[in-house]
Write an enzyme that holds these catalytic residues in place. Sequence first.
Site, PDB file in Angstrom:
ATOM      1  N   ALA A  61       0.866  -1.189   0.000  1.00  0.00           N
ATOM      2  CA  ALA A  61       0.000   0.000   0.000  1.00  0.00           C
ATOM      3  C   ALA A  61       0.899   1.234   0.000  1.00  0.00           C
ATOM      4  O   ALA A  61       0.793   2.115   0.857  1.00  0.00           O
ATOM      5  CB  ALA A  61      -0.961  -0.013   1.182  1.00  0.00           C
ATOM      6  N   HIS A 113       6.896   6.041   1.355  1.00  0.00           N
ATOM      7  CA  HIS A 113       7.750   4.896   0.980  1.00  0.00           C
ATOM      8  C   HIS A 113       8.689   5.287  -0.164  1.00  0.00           C
ATOM      9  O   HIS A 113       9.857   4.914  -0.179  1.00  0.00           O
ATOM     10  CB  HIS A 113       6.902   3.715   0.504  1.00  0.00           C
ATOM     11  CG  HIS A 113       6.021   3.118   1.563  1.00  0.00           C
ATOM     12  ND1 HIS A 113       4.657   3.227   1.538  1.00  0.00           N
ATOM     13  CD2 HIS A 113       6.325   2.411   2.678  1.00  0.00           C
ATOM     14  CE1 HIS A 113       4.143   2.598   2.574  1.00  0.00           C
ATOM     15  NE2 HIS A 113       5.125   2.098   3.290  1.00  0.00           N
ATOM     16  N   GLN A 162       2.736  -9.281  13.468  1.00  0.00           N
ATOM     17  CA  GLN A 162       2.734  -7.982  14.157  1.00  0.00           C
ATOM     18  C   GLN A 162       1.337  -7.404  14.342  1.00  0.00           C
ATOM     19  O   GLN A 162       1.183  -6.289  14.825  1.00  0.00           O
ATOM     20  CB  GLN A 162       3.655  -6.994  13.451  1.00  0.00           C
ATOM     21  CG  GLN A 162       3.160  -6.486  12.109  1.00  0.00           C
ATOM     22  CD  GLN A 162       4.208  -5.647  11.405  1.00  0.00           C
ATOM     23  OE1 GLN A 162       5.203  -6.145  10.911  1.00  0.00           O
ATOM     24  NE2 GLN A 162       3.994  -4.333  11.367  1.00  0.00           N
ATOM     25  N   LYS A 178       8.082   8.283  11.059  1.00  0.00           N
ATOM     26  CA  LYS A 178       6.672   8.322  11.480  1.00  0.00           C
ATOM     27  C   LYS A 178       6.403   7.242  12.524  1.00  0.00           C
ATOM     28  O   LYS A 178       5.721   7.467  13.500  1.00  0.00           O
ATOM     29  CB  LYS A 178       5.746   8.138  10.286  1.00  0.00           C
ATOM     30  CG  LYS A 178       4.314   8.226  10.732  1.00  0.00           C
ATOM     31  CD  LYS A 178       3.370   7.965   9.620  1.00  0.00           C
ATOM     32  CE  LYS A 178       2.112   7.389  10.186  1.00  0.00           C
ATOM     33  NZ  LYS A 178       2.238   5.954  10.423  1.00  0.00           N
ATOM     34  N   ASP A 179       6.998   6.055  12.308  1.00  0.00           N
ATOM     35  CA  ASP A 179       6.865   4.977  13.294  1.00  0.00           C
ATOM     36  C   ASP A 179       8.045   5.101  14.258  1.00  0.00           C
ATOM     37  O   ASP A 179       8.969   4.280  14.239  1.00  0.00           O
ATOM     38  CB  ASP A 179       6.849   3.624  12.582  1.00  0.00           C
ATOM     39  CG  ASP A 179       5.630   3.484  11.700  1.00  0.00           C
ATOM     40  OD1 ASP A 179       4.518   3.543  12.226  1.00  0.00           O
ATOM     41  OD2 ASP A 179       5.792   3.365  10.469  1.00  0.00           O
ATOM     42  N   SER A 190       0.518   7.622   5.402  1.00  0.00           N
ATOM     43  CA  SER A 190       0.421   6.288   5.972  1.00  0.00           C
ATOM     44  C   SER A 190      -0.441   5.440   5.055  1.00  0.00           C
ATOM     45  O   SER A 190      -1.382   5.952   4.427  1.00  0.00           O
ATOM     46  CB  SER A 190      -0.260   6.391   7.342  1.00  0.00           C
ATOM     47  OG  SER A 190      -0.729   5.123   7.746  1.00  0.00           O
ATOM     48  N   SER A 191      -0.130   4.139   4.993  1.00  0.00           N
ATOM     49  CA  SER A 191      -0.956   3.239   4.179  1.00  0.00           C
ATOM     50  C   SER A 191      -2.392   3.250   4.691  1.00  0.00           C
ATOM     51  O   SER A 191      -3.341   3.069   3.932  1.00  0.00           O
ATOM     52  CB  SER A 191      -0.398   1.824   4.242  1.00  0.00           C
ATOM     53  OG  SER A 191       0.945   1.837   3.851  1.00  0.00           O
TER      54      SER A 191
HETATM   55  O1  PAF Z   1       6.586  -0.174   9.119  1.00  0.00           O
HETATM   56  C1  PAF Z   1       6.173  -1.164   8.480  1.00  0.00           C
HETATM   57  O2  PAF Z   1       5.623  -1.049   7.375  1.00  0.00           O
HETATM   58  C2  PAF Z   1       6.320  -2.552   9.072  1.00  0.00           C
HETATM   59  O3  PAF Z   1       6.161  -2.524  10.457  1.00  0.00           O
HETATM   60  C3  PAF Z   1       7.644  -3.232   8.681  1.00  0.00           C
HETATM   61  C4  PAF Z   1       8.848  -2.491   9.236  1.00  0.00           C
HETATM   62  C5  PAF Z   1       7.750  -3.335   7.171  1.00  0.00           C
HETATM   63  C6  PAF Z   1       7.676  -4.649   9.261  1.00  0.00           C
HETATM   64  O4  PAF Z   1       6.615  -5.421   8.804  1.00  0.00           O
END
Ligand code: PAF
Length: 279
Positions: free
Chosen positions: A31, A36, A60, A148-149, A184-185
């Site tokens: 996405a 990205h 996750q 962002k994360d 963000s996706s």
């Molecule tokens: O940030 C993300 O998109 C995900 O948490 C990652 C780092 C690709 C791990 O699945």
Amino acid sequence: MEIIYTLNKLTEKLSQLRRKGLIGFVPTMGALHQGHISLVQRAASENDTVVVSIFVNPTQFNDKKDLERYPRNLEADIKLLSDQGCHVVFAPRVDEVYPEPDTRIFDFGHMDKVMEGKFRPGHFNGVAQVVSRLFDMVKPDRAYFGLKDFQQLAIIQNMVQQLQLPVEIVPCPIIREPNGLAMSSRNELLSCEERENAAEIFNMLSHAGEWSNSKSVHEVEKSIASGINRNPYLETEYVEIVDADTLEMVTDWQQPGRKVVCVAVWCGKVRLIDNYLIG
Ligand code: PAF
């Protein structure tokens, strides 16, 4: 740009490309958006080969519905990646990444217990599992992650240190929509109205620096939360000001070190996170 689905093919391809020089890696869950793309472009400017993984990692997601709802569109992602300097797209199936269930439990101390860790138990253990697994498959020289994360990045840096992995982690700036909403996706899941109103999150965050001159840490957290909650489309889950390196709670502006305000906000059924570095 080559699209690869299996570890065998990936290993074969990368053994050739590795001879040409450095490998930059951008792990994603697809996405894809301009956030990205900015990581891919940065990786392309600093390495000889760029690998992008697209893998929605089940370990996750602590909420099954969230995993089901997560946006997926491999075709559109591949289209977006062409002409951006990406050489290999690695889009494995779940059993390719996890031929056996991953039972590893990581110890990040308090780092994965606060903020996202408190509301999404197990989330960061799953992130550590997949990122370490992907690093093992790709063996990159550098890996690129968005700020962002923020908590995810701090935890990945900690994991790389703990496991002594030979990869340089490169933090990259948050990319925002023109109205300030962090890309963000999950923004794909917002309606037009929600997207407009979600801009209030960054609007409030961006007052943090100025407010820190006249309000206590707790008052700034409260002002941001109440400012966001005044918007009928938004409901904050947490607003926390923490040390940017250790993620320890900050209670006094006099504490040494950089500080960051982190938020999670519900906008309808979509949970958004954002952050803002203060000083
Ligand atoms: O940030 C993300 O998109 C995900 O948490 C990652 C780092 C690709 C791990 O699945």
